[in-house]
Structures are given as C-alpha cells and as structure tokens.
Motif scaffolding. Sequence first.
Motif, PDB file in Angstrom:
ATOM      1  N   ALA A 112       0.789  -1.226   0.000  1.00  0.00           N
ATOM      2  CA  ALA A 112       0.000   0.000   0.000  1.00  0.00           C
ATOM      3  C   ALA A 112       0.824   1.280   0.000  1.00  0.00           C
ATOM      4  O   ALA A 112       0.330   2.325  -0.435  1.00  0.00           O
ATOM      5  CB  ALA A 112      -0.931   0.019   1.221  1.00  0.00           C
ATOM      6  N   LEU A 113       2.058   1.263   0.477  1.00  0.00           N
ATOM      7  CA  LEU A 113       2.782   2.501   0.750  1.00  0.00           C
ATOM      8  C   LEU A 113       2.985   3.373  -0.479  1.00  0.00           C
ATOM      9  O   LEU A 113       3.008   4.602  -0.367  1.00  0.00           O
ATOM     10  CB  LEU A 113       4.137   2.195   1.382  1.00  0.00           C
ATOM     11  N   ASN A 114       3.134   2.769  -1.654  1.00  0.00           N
ATOM     12  CA  ASN A 114       3.339   3.578  -2.851  1.00  0.00           C
ATOM     13  C   ASN A 114       2.078   4.306  -3.297  1.00  0.00           C
ATOM     14  O   ASN A 114       2.145   5.157  -4.192  1.00  0.00           O
ATOM     15  CB  ASN A 114       3.860   2.698  -3.990  1.00  0.00           C
ATOM     16  N   PHE A 115       0.944   3.995  -2.680  1.00  0.00           N
ATOM     17  CA  PHE A 115      -0.319   4.623  -3.055  1.00  0.00           C
ATOM     18  C   PHE A 115      -0.863   5.516  -1.952  1.00  0.00           C
ATOM     19  O   PHE A 115      -2.031   5.905  -1.990  1.00  0.00           O
ATOM     20  CB  PHE A 115      -1.333   3.548  -3.438  1.00  0.00           C
ATOM     21  N   VAL A 116      -0.042   5.843  -0.972  1.00  0.00           N
ATOM     22  CA  VAL A 116      -0.415   6.735   0.123  1.00  0.00           C
ATOM     23  C   VAL A 116       0.327   8.045  -0.055  1.00  0.00           C
ATOM     24  O   VAL A 116       1.534   8.062  -0.302  1.00  0.00           O
ATOM     25  CB  VAL A 116      -0.062   6.113   1.491  1.00  0.00           C
ATOM     26  N   GLU A 117      -0.384   9.156   0.075  1.00  0.00           N
ATOM     27  CA  GLU A 117       0.237  10.478  -0.027  1.00  0.00           C
ATOM     28  C   GLU A 117       0.005  11.268   1.248  1.00  0.00           C
ATOM     29  O   GLU A 117      -1.150  11.523   1.610  1.00  0.00           O
ATOM     30  CB  GLU A 117      -0.338  11.243  -1.227  1.00  0.00           C
ATOM     31  N   PRO A 118       1.086  11.694   1.923  1.00  0.00           N
ATOM     32  CA  PRO A 118       2.471  11.279   1.702  1.00  0.00           C
ATOM     33  C   PRO A 118       2.776  10.025   2.517  1.00  0.00           C
ATOM     34  O   PRO A 118       2.222   9.844   3.610  1.00  0.00           O
ATOM     35  CB  PRO A 118       3.271  12.474   2.215  1.00  0.00           C
ATOM     36  N   PRO A 119       3.645   9.146   2.049  1.00  0.00           N
ATOM     37  CA  PRO A 119       3.946   7.932   2.809  1.00  0.00           C
ATOM     38  C   PRO A 119       4.573   8.217   4.162  1.00  0.00           C
ATOM     39  O   PRO A 119       4.402   7.450   5.109  1.00  0.00           O
ATOM     40  CB  PRO A 119       4.893   7.161   1.888  1.00  0.00           C
ATOM     41  N   GLU A 120       5.301   9.320   4.263  1.00  0.00           N
ATOM     42  CA  GLU A 120       5.927   9.675   5.548  1.00  0.00           C
ATOM     43  C   GLU A 120       4.873   9.847   6.639  1.00  0.00           C
ATOM     44  O   GLU A 120       5.079   9.439   7.789  1.00  0.00           O
ATOM     45  CB  GLU A 120       6.741  10.955   5.409  1.00  0.00           C
ATOM     46  N   ASP A 142       8.407  -4.965  -5.823  1.00  0.00           N
ATOM     47  CA  ASP A 142       9.619  -4.466  -6.476  1.00  0.00           C
ATOM     48  C   ASP A 142       9.267  -4.127  -7.925  1.00  0.00           C
ATOM     49  O   ASP A 142       9.566  -4.866  -8.856  1.00  0.00           O
ATOM     50  CB  ASP A 142      10.715  -5.536  -6.414  1.00  0.00           C
ATOM     51  N   TYR A 143       8.615  -2.976  -8.094  1.00  0.00           N
ATOM     52  CA  TYR A 143       8.176  -2.562  -9.430  1.00  0.00           C
ATOM     53  C   TYR A 143       9.349  -2.345 -10.383  1.00  0.00           C
ATOM     54  O   TYR A 143       9.203  -2.487 -11.596  1.00  0.00           O
ATOM     55  CB  TYR A 143       7.387  -1.255  -9.343  1.00  0.00           C
ATOM     56  N   ALA A 144      10.501  -1.988  -9.841  1.00  0.00           N
ATOM     57  CA  ALA A 144      11.628  -1.624 -10.702  1.00  0.00           C
ATOM     58  C   ALA A 144      12.168  -2.826 -11.464  1.00  0.00           C
ATOM     59  O   ALA A 144      12.420  -2.738 -12.674  1.00  0.00           O
ATOM     60  CB  ALA A 144      12.736  -0.983  -9.874  1.00  0.00           C
ATOM     61  N   ASP A 145      12.357  -3.950 -10.782  1.00  0.00           N
ATOM     62  CA  ASP A 145      13.017  -5.089 -11.418  1.00  0.00           C
ATOM     63  C   ASP A 145      12.366  -6.434 -11.126  1.00  0.00           C
ATOM     64  O   ASP A 145      12.410  -7.330 -11.972  1.00  0.00           O
ATOM     65  CB  ASP A 145      14.486  -5.167 -10.956  1.00  0.00           C
ATOM     66  N   GLY A 146      11.778  -6.607  -9.956  1.00  0.00           N
ATOM     67  CA  GLY A 146      11.413  -7.934  -9.511  1.00  0.00           C
ATOM     68  C   GLY A 146       9.988  -8.368  -9.756  1.00  0.00           C
ATOM     69  O   GLY A 146       9.635  -9.519  -9.485  1.00  0.00           O
ATOM     70  N   MET A 147       9.134  -7.475 -10.256  1.00  0.00           N
ATOM     71  CA  MET A 147       7.744  -7.821 -10.541  1.00  0.00           C
ATOM     72  C   MET A 147       7.643  -8.101 -12.032  1.00  0.00           C
ATOM     73  O   MET A 147       7.365  -7.215 -12.839  1.00  0.00           O
ATOM     74  CB  MET A 147       6.834  -6.660 -10.125  1.00  0.00           C
ATOM     75  N   ARG A 171       9.521   3.581 -12.313  1.00  0.00           N
ATOM     76  CA  ARG A 171      10.048   4.949 -12.336  1.00  0.00           C
ATOM     77  C   ARG A 171       9.304   5.854 -11.369  1.00  0.00           C
ATOM     78  O   ARG A 171       9.898   6.725 -10.726  1.00  0.00           O
ATOM     79  CB  ARG A 171       9.934   5.527 -13.753  1.00  0.00           C
ATOM     80  N   ARG A 172       8.007   5.664 -11.271  1.00  0.00           N
ATOM     81  CA  ARG A 172       7.166   6.588 -10.519  1.00  0.00           C
ATOM     82  C   ARG A 172       7.261   6.404  -9.012  1.00  0.00           C
ATOM     83  O   ARG A 172       7.087   7.361  -8.254  1.00  0.00           O
ATOM     84  CB  ARG A 172       5.703   6.416 -10.937  1.00  0.00           C
ATOM     85  N   PHE A 173       7.456   5.155  -8.559  1.00  0.00           N
ATOM     86  CA  PHE A 173       7.329   4.853  -7.144  1.00  0.00           C
ATOM     87  C   PHE A 173       8.689   4.579  -6.516  1.00  0.00           C
ATOM     88  O   PHE A 173       9.234   3.481  -6.647  1.00  0.00           O
ATOM     89  CB  PHE A 173       6.415   3.643  -6.943  1.00  0.00           C
ATOM     90  N   LEU A 175       9.488   4.004  -3.519  1.00  0.00           N
ATOM     91  CA  LEU A 175       9.480   3.051  -2.408  1.00  0.00           C
ATOM     92  C   LEU A 175       9.479   1.602  -2.879  1.00  0.00           C
ATOM     93  O   LEU A 175       9.185   0.699  -2.096  1.00  0.00           O
ATOM     94  CB  LEU A 175       8.271   3.304  -1.506  1.00  0.00           C
ATOM     95  N   CYS A 176       9.799   1.356  -4.143  1.00  0.00           N
ATOM     96  CA  CYS A 176       9.909  -0.028  -4.621  1.00  0.00           C
ATOM     97  C   CYS A 176      11.340  -0.524  -4.548  1.00  0.00           C
ATOM     98  O   CYS A 176      11.687  -1.529  -5.162  1.00  0.00           O
ATOM     99  CB  CYS A 176       9.367  -0.150  -6.043  1.00  0.00           C
ATOM    100  N   ARG A 177      12.177   0.154  -3.749  1.00  0.00           N
ATOM    101  CA  ARG A 177      13.587  -0.212  -3.611  1.00  0.00           C
ATOM    102  C   ARG A 177      13.977  -0.218  -2.124  1.00  0.00           C
ATOM    103  O   ARG A 177      13.355   0.477  -1.312  1.00  0.00           O
ATOM    104  CB  ARG A 177      14.477   0.770  -4.375  1.00  0.00           C
ATOM    105  N   PRO A 178      15.010  -0.962  -1.758  1.00  0.00           N
ATOM    106  CA  PRO A 178      15.349  -1.106  -0.331  1.00  0.00           C
ATOM    107  C   PRO A 178      15.756   0.186   0.366  1.00  0.00           C
ATOM    108  O   PRO A 178      15.291   0.460   1.482  1.00  0.00           O
ATOM    109  CB  PRO A 178      16.510  -2.117  -0.345  1.00  0.00           C
ATOM    110  N   ASP A 179      16.647   0.979  -0.237  1.00  0.00           N
ATOM    111  CA  ASP A 179      17.176   2.144   0.476  1.00  0.00           C
ATOM    112  C   ASP A 179      16.095   3.157   0.834  1.00  0.00           C
ATOM    113  O   ASP A 179      16.072   3.667   1.974  1.00  0.00           O
ATOM    114  CB  ASP A 179      18.290   2.798  -0.333  1.00  0.00           C
ATOM    115  N   PRO A 180      15.177   3.518  -0.072  1.00  0.00           N
ATOM    116  CA  PRO A 180      14.111   4.448   0.326  1.00  0.00           C
ATOM    117  C   PRO A 180      13.210   3.890   1.426  1.00  0.00           C
ATOM    118  O   PRO A 180      12.739   4.656   2.279  1.00  0.00           O
ATOM    119  CB  PRO A 180      13.342   4.677  -0.978  1.00  0.00           C
ATOM    120  N   LEU A 181      12.969   2.594   1.419  1.00  0.00           N
ATOM    121  CA  LEU A 181      12.159   2.002   2.491  1.00  0.00           C
ATOM    122  C   LEU A 181      12.860   2.121   3.836  1.00  0.00           C
ATOM    123  O   LEU A 181      12.252   2.493   4.843  1.00  0.00           O
ATOM    124  CB  LEU A 181      11.889   0.528   2.190  1.00  0.00           C
TER     125      LEU A 181
END
Length: 271
Positions: A112-120, A142-147, A171-173, A175-181
């Motif tokens: 859900a986190l990529n669809f919440v504004e703002p996730p913070e 993992d929208y970038a590579d793993g999905m 590209r858009r989200f 939070l689909c990567r480890p470091d931003p999470l």
Amino acid sequence: MDAGGPSDVWARGDAYERYMGRWSRRVAELFLARLGAPAALRWLDVGCGTGALTSQVASRCRPRTVLGLDRSGEFVRAARAAAPVPARFAVADASALPLRDAVFDAVVSGLALNFVEPPEAAVAEAARVVRPGGLVAAYVWDYADGMALLRLFWDAAAAVDPAAAALDEGRRFPLCRPDPLRALWTGAGLTDVTVGSVEVPTVFTGFEDLWEPFLSGQGPAPGYVATLAPGARDRLRTRLAATLPAGPGGSVRLTARAWTVRGRRPPGPPQ
C-alpha cells in the motif's frame, strides 16, 4: 489500499483480486512467517485492501485482536465478507488514523505505501499508534526489477508508445527499492530497521488469464490500458504476448518479488 495518482484507481475488490490479490496473499504468508510474531498481539493492518494480509494475521498469528483499515469502502466490504474471525475492518485514511496512541502491538501494511500520499505521514501514524517496543512492518512490490508481470507489461507498452515509459511504476514509485524504504522507517524514528525480500511464483494458465485483468481499469497499468484506443490496445496486446515465456500447455510462469521492511518504536514518543 489508498489511492494515488489519477490513473492509480483502486476501488473494486473483485477486479483487484484478479489482478494482484491472488499473488498478494502468497506474499502475505511469507511476510508473516518471517516476522515470527508471538500469539495474543493486537494487530493493525493499514491500507488493507481486500484483506489479504489481515486474513493471514487472523488465521495464522493467533491474534488477540486484528483491525484492517482502508480508504476504499468497496475494498473494506470485500475484505469483511471474506476474512475469518477475529478480523474487523473499517474505512480510514492511512495518513490520519482515527486511533489513540500506543494501542497496538504490531502495525503492518501490505503493498500500500506507494499509493499513500504522503507515505511519511502514514509511517509516522503507524509509529504513533504502536506501543513502545512494538513492531511496524510492511512490504511493497519491487516494481523496478522484480515484478516480472509489470516489468514485461511496461517494456511492451513503451515499445509501442514511448510516452508510456513515464507511467511505469518502476520509475514513478521510489518506495519499490530497499534504500528508500529503510530511510522511510528511520525517518519515522523507528529503530532496529531491517529490509529484506520475498519472492513468489506467478503462474498464469495462458495469455488470456494474464491479459484479462489489465482490462479492469484497476491500478496504474490497467488504468493506462483503459485510455488506449482499440487499435493501440491490440498492438500492446500483441507485443506483450510476443515477449512472454512459453510454458507447458501454454502457461506463463513468472515470478514476483516484494521488498519488506520492519522496525520498532523505541521507548517514549515517536521521534
């Protein structure tokens, strides 16, 4: 699951189940198994969608209580109809939870986190309502590579319509990567933060089983398909079909990876 941008429509429970729900339940099982939480906890599932994670908590974790919250009334109705006792559900915004401080032992969120504004704000709210020492954990695709399903879809879409590249969730989200999470969790004052991954097979009986959910209008990729004229939709369909691996009997065998993150609220108020 809270809605995001104009093409990120999440409202119909049946359409979501065909598109992502069947895979998200498998991820929820692995996520909870790795948490290893004890019985008799008070659980909150934020952005519960159709109840995949809430139902797994109710059936596997022997909770004292479990509450699922989502901004979509349709999703909440679908979750309530399918979930086992003792799961309860209500409509609420993840960024402004109508709950008292420190009333849960574990707060979780699935996809859900990529669809919440703002996730913070959502993570700060999770940290507020969990008790000191309590667990806050989530997972995202993992929208970038793993999905693989969406990676193949957006690559095909960009090949026939270069403008589609800007809509790619990878590209858009961020939070689909480890470091931003990890940064999101530490930024909310949570400690003992760890990031990991879970991967599940996504096996389709054939191309139509894979393609039909893209016609629902639910979510970024189906939302994009809904904007296309019939000719453009056919070109995308043909391109996507040509890029898929062929399995036994016409099946399509892919995989889906999600990133997980967990941390704990330290003693005292959230930082």
